[in-house]
Design an enzyme around this catalytic site. Structure first.
Site, PDB file in Angstrom:
ATOM      1  N   ASP A  56       0.861  -1.177   0.000  1.00  0.00           N
ATOM      2  CA  ASP A  56       0.000   0.000   0.000  1.00  0.00           C
ATOM      3  C   ASP A  56       0.905   1.238   0.000  1.00  0.00           C
ATOM      4  O   ASP A  56       2.126   1.145   0.171  1.00  0.00           O
ATOM      5  CB  ASP A  56      -0.968  -0.008   1.201  1.00  0.00           C
TER       6      ASP A  56
HETATM    7  C1  NOJ Z   1      -3.954   3.927   0.106  1.00  0.00           C
HETATM    8  C2  NOJ Z   1      -5.148   3.048   0.282  1.00  0.00           C
HETATM    9  O1  NOJ Z   1      -5.068   2.362   1.496  1.00  0.00           O
HETATM   10  C3  NOJ Z   1      -5.358   2.051  -0.835  1.00  0.00           C
HETATM   11  O2  NOJ Z   1      -6.618   1.456  -0.675  1.00  0.00           O
HETATM   12  C4  NOJ Z   1      -5.215   2.707  -2.175  1.00  0.00           C
HETATM   13  O3  NOJ Z   1      -5.447   1.765  -3.184  1.00  0.00           O
HETATM   14  C5  NOJ Z   1      -3.833   3.302  -2.279  1.00  0.00           C
HETATM   15  N1  NOJ Z   1      -3.625   4.292  -1.246  1.00  0.00           N
HETATM   16  C6  NOJ Z   1      -3.588   3.960  -3.630  1.00  0.00           C
HETATM   17  O4  NOJ Z   1      -4.304   5.136  -3.710  1.00  0.00           O
END
Ligand code: NOJ
Length: 789
Positions: free
Chosen positions: A290
């Site tokens: 993430d």
């Molecule tokens: C953080 C989030 O937790 C995740 O769900 C998302 O896909 C990513 N950022 C990319 O934006």
């Protein structure tokens, strides 16, 4: 032939973990794809291989501290294999031309994006979609999102989010399918199917990223990014199930989560990312971290930058999203002999496999095509889907009036309707959290839709803002993705005045529709945890003031999480849960309010009486001192002492899992079972085949057509490991004309009956299953299945 023989001899079956590893996505395992990958890998330098493991965000940011580097340069050197938040044919082609034409080995970039509930066309939020209990609808949402994403140069979506969410304090419950592993797994498969179509090479397929692996939804106290601590049985039997379903459906990528689990951060967790994901489930795609999660491992106190990068890579995180650590520390560590080059090779191999399978090497560019924004056809689909997600929570008769919903013909044709509340005419709020590329200008509000029906017989008052007092200033300053209003004090809303105006408006009308909720972008989604679950700002006061006029009130709740609705449930006769319904919000809600559409949504998440009950879910484990029977939905008995209950509140949900009313009524006959006794070895042997069938006749006893979600629950009454008091194991949407009856059947076999024993094997043992069929988790039509030696 050997299997029956072994069974006859009573020889136990091989545990799941020791069985042959499956190949869930044949394309990723194909000889052709892998031959191309190996040929390319041989030509790559260490730096180029590491480049495939790097992802940066260009454009807007969906997390803190985007890197802001010279991306053109990195791409031309083959040092940037993936990008996110670059949207549109023009923007993606810009980088793709550099990658394909200027980099030494011409390796295309894979562009990823948060396509969460539609891309250009915004559908209801995922929690709402789960309330449809309709895998076909979800497949359609994914399909539409895939087509729109691909037209924008995106071959990879960061969806589906399959985290089990049992605590609505956690703002990301809005992105989930709610509390249940069975429902979550069925819907996870539908998302993957809709996006990938079983064939990544199709020009309108996109690769999914199943997230957030793992158990992110179980953050302690519902506080986002917080630690998770749970036993392995619960982890496997509840939390991992939807991820497993998605991987088995062929998911091409997985995203690791921010949280630690039992003391080890998920992003450096070899047990999760290698043992379970790859060795047990046979996952052949790649894992992306993430946003910044690799770098955040430093905050988890497991090492400095180079150390945490090594730990993440070796655990099985193949791509570093915006962590800036793989790009700066991995090659050096390989050269110093701290990381075997084979580890980098393997990670690069996994990324390249997905790029080849998607056909990116053969078709790297995107033709600038038609604008997909809100075409009438897509809006029609979005409306239909939204209608299925609406849940009628309550519809009690009012003395002298009858039930308020559907709104009567006499009101529809000739009377005045008051529409009140800060959710009544707010386009942005209709899209909900994580509508990254949805444009609010297309959103139809309730006010717009009711005006189409009622003209000047619609009286409107905002009543109050979504936030009041200082909260408004503070929260708007930390707005997710929106403008930061630094140190600027906005005028504080005069709630008393606007509520008084709303009361006057209600008095002039024959019925009042009050549309309330919570601000989606400030209080929901990522980093949107709440310690209180009521309406925000002065909305509760507004509701009480409108109810006090004595006018009949219909409450429409627009929120991406279960809110605390106890006062409303006691004082408002009709309540419709509308979630965040998307671009066609107003039309969908109006169609249900006026009875053009009969509501059929069912709750995917228990609604609490009080926030102190959280985490609240129906599939609880039994206790030794059950309150008033051991079913969690039974009200606790105030006269009982020394039992597991709250002394100041009922144990049960205000509105339980699976709950949802209709404008008609359904009756259930006693269920039948084709075989009431099944030998245990037969189930263990025929893992995929059903061994018995539960049948039930469901009748529409009302006067309008309606759709019922028929649900089947089981309870294993004598397992070696204690089992939940109820578990959903089947459901079916059935549409019935007035008076019509249909026979619904549910198959039961190993998939539905198994559990994890103390050795972490999926198994079935001799026992008795109680089985209930009905229209919610309170289902009472009952039968039984005995599993014999
Ligand atoms: C953080 C989030 O937790 C995740 O769900 C998302 O896909 C990513 N950022 C990319 O934006």
């Amino acid at each position: 032939m050997i299997l029956p023989l072994l069974l006859l001899m009573g020889i136990a079956l091989i545990p799941a973990s020791a069985q042959t590893v499956p190949t869930p996505n044949p394309q990723l395992a194909s000889k052709e794809v892998n031959a191309r990958v190996e040929a390319l890998l041989k030509k790559m330098t260490l730096e180029e291989k590491v480049g495939q493991l790097v992802q940066y965000s260009a454009g807007y940011a969906t997390g803190p501290g985007a890197s802001n580097l010279h991306y053109d340069d990195l791409v031309s050197k083959g040092q940037l294999g993936s990008m996110l938040n670059v949207v549109g044919a023009e923007a993606t082609n810009h980088y793709q031309h550099i990658a394909v034409e200027k980099s030494r080995l011409h390796i295309p970039i894979i562009f990823g994006q948060d396509v969460i509930h539609g891309h250009r066309t915004t559908f209801p939020v995922p929690l709402a979609l789960a309330a449809s209990w309709d895998p076909a609808a979800i497949e359609l949402v994914a399909r539409t999102g895939a087509v729109e994403a691909r037209a924008d140069g995106l071959a990879w979506v960061f969806s589906p989010m399959v985290d089990i969410a049992r605590d609505p304090r956690w703002g990301r419950i809005v992105e989930s399918a709610g509390e249940d592993p069975y429902l979550g797994s069925v819907l996870a498969r539908a998302w993957v199917k809709g996006y990938q179509q079983g064939d990544l090479s199709k020009p309108d397929s996109v690769a999914v990223s199943v997230k957030h692996f793992a158990a992110y939804g179980a953050a302690i106290a519902g506080r986002d990014y917080n630690a998770v601590d749970m036993g392995e049985i619960t982890l496997r039997q509840v939390y991992l199930e939807p991820y497993r379903a998605a991987v088995e459906a062929g998911a091409a990528t997985v995203m690791s989560s921010f949280n630690s689990i039992n003391g080890i951060p998920a992003t450096a967790n070899r047990f999760l990312l290698t043992q379970i994901l790859r060795k047990e489930w046979g996952f052949d795609g790649f894992v992306v971290s993430d946003w910044g999660a690799v770098a955040e491992l430093k905050n988890h106190s497991i090492g400095d930058g180079p150390t945490v990068a090594r730990k993440a890579l070796e655990a099985g995180v193949d791509m570093d999203m915006e962590g800036n650590l793989y790009s700066t520390t991995i090659a050096e560590q390989v050269q110093a002999g701290k990381i075997p080059e084979s580890v980098v090779d393997e990670a690069a191999r996994r990324v390249l496999r997905v790029k080849f399978a998607l056909g990116l090497f053969d078709h790297p560019y995107t033709e600038a095509g038609p604008a997909y924004d809100a075409t009438p056809e897509r809006r029609a689909v979005a409306r239909k889907v939204a209608e299925e997600t609406l849940v009628l929570l309550k519809n009690d008769a009012v003395e002298g009036v009858g039930t308020l919903l559907p709104i009567s013909q006499s009101i529809a044709k000739a009377k005045k309707v008051a529409l009140i509340g800060p959710m009544a005419d707010n386009q942005q709020e209709m899209l909900g959290a994580w509508a990254v590329t949805g444009d609010p200008k297309y959103a139809v509000t309730l006010k717009a839709a009711l005006t189409e029906r009622l003209g000047d017989r619609l009286l409107y008052a905002e009543g109050c803002e979504l936030l009041s007092g200082e909260d408004a200033n503070v929260l708007k300053r930390v707005s997710f993705g929106g403008p930061v209003i630094a140190d600027q004090h906005l005028p504080i809303p005069d709630d008393a005045k606007s509520i008084a105006e709303a009361v006057e408006t209600a008095k002039k009308a024959d019925v009042a529709i009050v549309a309330l909720g919570e601000p989606t972008n400030w209080l929901e989604g990522e980093a949107g945890s709440r310690a209180h679950l009521g309406f925000t700002g002065a909305q509760q006061k507004l509701l009480e003031a409108v109810v006090a006029t004595g006018k009949p009130v219909i409450l429409v709740v627009l929120a991406g999480r279960p809110l605390e609705l106890k006062w409303a449930a006691e004082h408002v006769p009709a309540i419709l849960e509308a979630w965040s319904p998307g671009v066609e919000a107003g039309h969908a809600v109006a169609n249900v309010l006026f009875g053009d559409v009969n509501p059929s949504g069912k709750l995917p998440s228990s609604f609490p009486r009080a926030v102190g009950q959280e985490p609240l879910y129906y599939a609880q484990l039994p206790t030794g001192r059950p309150a008033h029977g051991d079913l969690s939905h039974m009200p606790s008995n105030a006269a009982e002492k020394f039992v597991s209950r709250y002394v100041d509140e009922e144990n049960s949900a205000l509105f339980p899992f699976g709950w949802g009313l209709s404008y008609t009524r359904f009756s259930y006959a006693a269920p039948t079972i084709s075989r009431a006794e099944v030998p245990v070895q037969e189930i263990l042997a025929s893992r995929k085949a059903p061994v018995t069938t539960v049948g039930v006749d469901v009748r529409n006893t009302g006067s309008v057509a309606g759709t019922e979600v028929v649900q089947l629950y089981i309870r294993n009454t004598a397992a070696s490991v204690e089992q939940p008091v109820r578990e959903l194991k089947g459901f079916a949407r059935v549409t019935l004309a007035p008076g019509e009856s249909k026979h619904v059947e549910f198959s039961l076999g190993f998939d539905e009956l198994h559990f994890y024993n103390a050795e972490m094997q999926r198994t079935v043992e001799p026992t008795t299953y109680k089985i209930w069929v009905g229209g919610s988790s309170l289902a009472s039509a009952e039968t039984e299945l005995k599993i014999i030696e």
